[in-house]
Design a protein around this motif. Structure first.
Motif, mmCIF file in Angstrom:
data_model
loop_
_atom_site.group_PDB
_atom_site.id
_atom_site.type_symbol
_atom_site.label_atom_id
_atom_site.label_comp_id
_atom_site.label_asym_id
_atom_site.label_seq_id
_atom_site.Cartn_x
_atom_site.Cartn_y
_atom_site.Cartn_z
ATOM 1 N N ARG A 60 1.033 -1.097 0.089
ATOM 2 C CA ARG A 60 0.114 -0.067 0.080
ATOM 3 C C ARG A 60 0.965 1.218 -0.050
ATOM 4 O O ARG A 60 1.622 1.378 0.992
ATOM 5 C CB ARG A 60 -1.013 -0.081 1.283
ATOM 6 C CG ARG A 60 -1.966 -1.374 1.131
ATOM 7 C CD ARG A 60 -2.515 -1.361 2.836
ATOM 8 N NE ARG A 60 -1.648 -1.436 3.817
ATOM 9 C CZ ARG A 60 -1.629 -1.332 4.947
ATOM 10 N NH1 ARG A 60 -2.889 -1.065 5.536
ATOM 11 N NH2 ARG A 60 -0.774 -1.754 5.734
ATOM 12 N N ASP A 76 3.962 -2.003 -9.158
ATOM 13 C CA ASP A 76 2.424 -2.636 -9.590
ATOM 14 C C ASP A 76 3.111 -4.084 -10.466
ATOM 15 O O ASP A 76 2.411 -5.253 -10.370
ATOM 16 C CB ASP A 76 1.746 -2.155 -10.497
ATOM 17 C CG ASP A 76 0.343 -2.635 -11.037
ATOM 18 O OD1 ASP A 76 -0.508 -2.490 -10.315
ATOM 19 O OD2 ASP A 76 0.338 -3.163 -12.012
ATOM 20 N N THR A 83 -1.749 -1.629 -4.057
ATOM 21 C CA THR A 83 -2.828 -0.364 -4.312
ATOM 22 C C THR A 83 -2.093 0.934 -3.830
ATOM 23 O O THR A 83 -1.404 0.827 -2.992
ATOM 24 C CB THR A 83 -3.976 -0.739 -3.254
ATOM 25 O OG1 THR A 83 -3.663 -0.921 -2.045
ATOM 26 C CG2 THR A 83 -4.893 -1.796 -3.580
ATOM 27 N N GLN A 84 -2.063 1.658 -4.877
ATOM 28 C CA GLN A 84 -1.331 2.702 -4.978
ATOM 29 C C GLN A 84 -1.855 3.930 -4.975
ATOM 30 O O GLN A 84 -2.750 4.039 -5.908
ATOM 31 C CB GLN A 84 -0.025 2.443 -5.910
ATOM 32 C CG GLN A 84 0.889 1.407 -5.310
ATOM 33 C CD GLN A 84 1.978 1.418 -6.226
ATOM 34 O OE1 GLN A 84 3.099 2.035 -6.187
ATOM 35 N NE2 GLN A 84 2.104 0.533 -7.481
ATOM 36 N N LEU A 85 -1.441 5.168 -4.472
ATOM 37 C CA LEU A 85 -2.006 6.375 -4.797
ATOM 38 C C LEU A 85 -0.717 7.451 -5.242
ATOM 39 O O LEU A 85 0.154 7.632 -4.550
ATOM 40 C CB LEU A 85 -2.611 6.962 -3.646
ATOM 41 C CG LEU A 85 -3.049 8.550 -3.481
ATOM 42 C CD1 LEU A 85 -4.110 8.832 -4.620
ATOM 43 C CD2 LEU A 85 -3.623 9.025 -2.061
ATOM 44 N N ARG A 105 -4.619 0.867 -13.779
ATOM 45 C CA ARG A 105 -5.831 1.710 -13.510
ATOM 46 C C ARG A 105 -6.105 1.448 -12.023
ATOM 47 O O ARG A 105 -5.579 0.603 -11.454
ATOM 48 C CB ARG A 105 -6.824 1.035 -14.299
ATOM 49 C CG ARG A 105 -6.685 0.796 -16.086
ATOM 50 C CD ARG A 105 -6.377 2.073 -16.487
ATOM 51 N NE ARG A 105 -7.354 3.152 -16.580
ATOM 52 C CZ ARG A 105 -7.113 4.219 -16.956
ATOM 53 N NH1 ARG A 105 -5.925 4.985 -17.671
ATOM 54 N NH2 ARG A 105 -8.381 5.200 -17.006
ATOM 55 N N SER A 106 -7.093 2.271 -11.806
ATOM 56 C CA SER A 106 -7.494 2.299 -10.480
ATOM 57 C C SER A 106 -8.502 0.964 -10.183
ATOM 58 O O SER A 106 -9.204 0.512 -11.141
ATOM 59 C CB SER A 106 -8.606 3.508 -10.124
ATOM 60 O OG SER A 106 -9.081 3.687 -8.851
ATOM 61 N N PRO A 107 -8.333 0.396 -8.831
ATOM 62 C CA PRO A 107 -7.699 0.705 -7.786
ATOM 63 C C PRO A 107 -6.359 0.406 -7.591
ATOM 64 O O PRO A 107 -5.833 0.901 -6.531
ATOM 65 C CB PRO A 107 -8.667 -0.065 -6.700
ATOM 66 C CG PRO A 107 -9.014 -1.338 -7.468
ATOM 67 C CD PRO A 107 -9.082 -1.050 -8.969
ATOM 68 N N ARG A 108 -5.537 -0.096 -8.552
ATOM 69 C CA ARG A 108 -4.427 -0.612 -8.614
ATOM 70 C C ARG A 108 -3.276 0.945 -8.212
ATOM 71 O O ARG A 108 -2.591 0.977 -7.792
ATOM 72 C CB ARG A 108 -3.827 -1.399 -9.774
ATOM 73 C CG ARG A 108 -4.366 -2.794 -9.781
ATOM 74 C CD ARG A 108 -4.439 -3.237 -10.960
ATOM 75 N NE ARG A 108 -3.069 -3.229 -11.802
ATOM 76 C CZ ARG A 108 -3.054 -3.385 -13.064
ATOM 77 N NH1 ARG A 108 -4.167 -3.642 -13.758
ATOM 78 N NH2 ARG A 108 -1.652 -3.466 -13.635
ATOM 79 N N ARG A 110 -4.229 4.947 -8.370
ATOM 80 C CA ARG A 110 -5.317 6.214 -8.507
ATOM 81 C C ARG A 110 -4.283 7.309 -8.492
ATOM 82 O O ARG A 110 -3.112 7.316 -7.913
ATOM 83 C CB ARG A 110 -5.951 6.237 -7.128
ATOM 84 C CG ARG A 110 -7.274 5.368 -7.068
ATOM 85 C CD ARG A 110 -8.001 5.314 -5.902
ATOM 86 N NE ARG A 110 -7.075 5.013 -4.784
ATOM 87 C CZ ARG A 110 -7.055 5.963 -3.621
ATOM 88 N NH1 ARG A 110 -7.747 7.137 -3.529
ATOM 89 N NH2 ARG A 110 -6.488 5.340 -2.613
ATOM 90 N N ARG A 112 -4.557 11.450 -7.870
ATOM 91 C CA ARG A 112 -5.205 12.539 -6.967
ATOM 92 C C ARG A 112 -4.449 13.753 -7.648
ATOM 93 O O ARG A 112 -3.092 13.876 -7.519
ATOM 94 C CB ARG A 112 -5.185 12.458 -5.866
ATOM 95 C CG ARG A 112 -6.158 13.389 -4.914
ATOM 96 C CD ARG A 112 -5.967 13.111 -3.607
ATOM 97 N NE ARG A 112 -6.606 11.920 -3.221
ATOM 98 C CZ ARG A 112 -6.286 11.438 -1.953
ATOM 99 N NH1 ARG A 112 -5.676 12.133 -0.853
ATOM 100 N NH2 ARG A 112 -6.938 10.430 -1.578
ATOM 101 N N TRP A 128 -0.411 3.216 5.266
ATOM 102 C CA TRP A 128 0.310 3.196 4.113
ATOM 103 C C TRP A 128 1.545 2.279 4.536
ATOM 104 O O TRP A 128 2.224 2.618 5.618
ATOM 105 C CB TRP A 128 0.817 4.416 3.531
ATOM 106 C CG TRP A 128 -0.591 4.993 3.089
ATOM 107 C CD1 TRP A 128 -1.241 6.178 3.953
ATOM 108 C CD2 TRP A 128 -1.212 5.122 1.979
ATOM 109 N NE1 TRP A 128 -2.350 6.259 3.107
ATOM 110 C CE2 TRP A 128 -2.297 5.706 2.107
ATOM 111 C CE3 TRP A 128 -1.032 4.128 0.860
ATOM 112 C CZ2 TRP A 128 -3.164 5.960 0.801
ATOM 113 C CZ3 TRP A 128 -2.050 4.164 -0.206
ATOM 114 C CH2 TRP A 128 -2.979 5.110 -0.155
#
Length: 249
Positions: A60, A76, A83-85, A105-108, A110, A112, A128
């Motif tokens: 995360r 990834d 799961t990354q932001l 792609r999301s949710p892998r 996102r 912002r 995280w």
């Protein structure tokens, strides 16, 4: 081509695409191998995570500063289920990297659109495994992303055993020193810096990678990190964050 805050250029290089922002190399994406990282500091960050949280365990991860999301793309590929932001201030750039590159792609992953300094305090507390800070404006880390409040917000976002990884420039020395001092105050003297000797001492421009843990590193962990970065194609070494050879505030 213009983005919200810069001028972007794409250059075909070897098997990938180099992204420049206002003439500065920002990201390199390997079109054939998403796990391949070209930039030394990203190789160092990946080596640290591999040493302390071995692949293929999923992560995360939040990336404060996104650009082309090369590190997120590699994780990834190397760590299925992650799961990354990515937090990117440049709205046009955030949209275009999705168009230019085969990003997860999301949710892998996102992306912002936000200022990292404003986003950090709102990160999910203890949510995280890795927080990466890779924020630059005109080649420098903004003051708002290297002060004690920002670093403290990143630490609060870490899960038990989590890692804070920050990319900073070794020059100007005073700015780099202030960055390291803030990490030292928040995480304590157990934090590490990864660099070659010339960059660490400011004899040539280069990157310093700051590594800190939600809990202090054990001697064995410090040894594992040092061994991992010494094995890289361009070897580096670890330094204690308060080593007198490093920049001082």
């Amino acid at each position: 081509m213009p983005t919200s805050l810069a001028t972007a250029e794409l250059e075909v290089r070897d098997t990938g695409i180099l992204l420049r922002l206002d003439g500065t190399e920002s990201s390199w994406i390997d079109l054939r191998d998403p796990a391949h990282l070209d930039f030394e500091y990203q190789q160092q960050m990946n080596a640290v995570v591999d040493a302390l949280r071995p692949a293929p365990a999923p992560l995360r991860a939040v990336h404060l500063g996104g650009a082309a999301c090369a590190l997120a793309r590699a994780w990834d590929a190397l760590r299925p289920g992650s799961t990354q932001l990515a937090v990117e201030i440049d709205e046009v750039l955030a949209r275009r990297v999705r168009q230019w590159f085969d990003l997860p792609r999301s949710p892998r992953l996102r992306i912002r659109v936000a200022d990292a300094a404003q986003a950090a305090p709102g990160l999910r507390l203890g949510g995280w495994d890795v927080v990466v800070r890779d924020v630059f404006a005109r080649g420098r880390v903004p003051a708002s992303c290297r002060d004690e409040a920002f670093v403290g917000a990143c630490r609060r976002a870490l899960a038990p055993g989590g890692l804070y990884l920050a990319n900073t420039a070794c020059l100007p020395r005073a700015e780099a020193g202030a960055d390291l001092a803030a990490v030292g105050r928040v995480f304590g003297g157990g934090a590490l810096v990864i660099a070659d000797a010339a960059s660490a001492r400011g004899r040539r421009p280069g990157n310093l990678v700051v590594v800190a843990g939600a809990e202090p590193f054990t001697p064995r962990q410090r040894e594992e990190v040092d061994r991992a970065v010494r094995r890289l194609p361009l070897p580096a070494r670890t330094w204690s964050v308060d080593d007198p050879a490093l920049p001082r505030a």
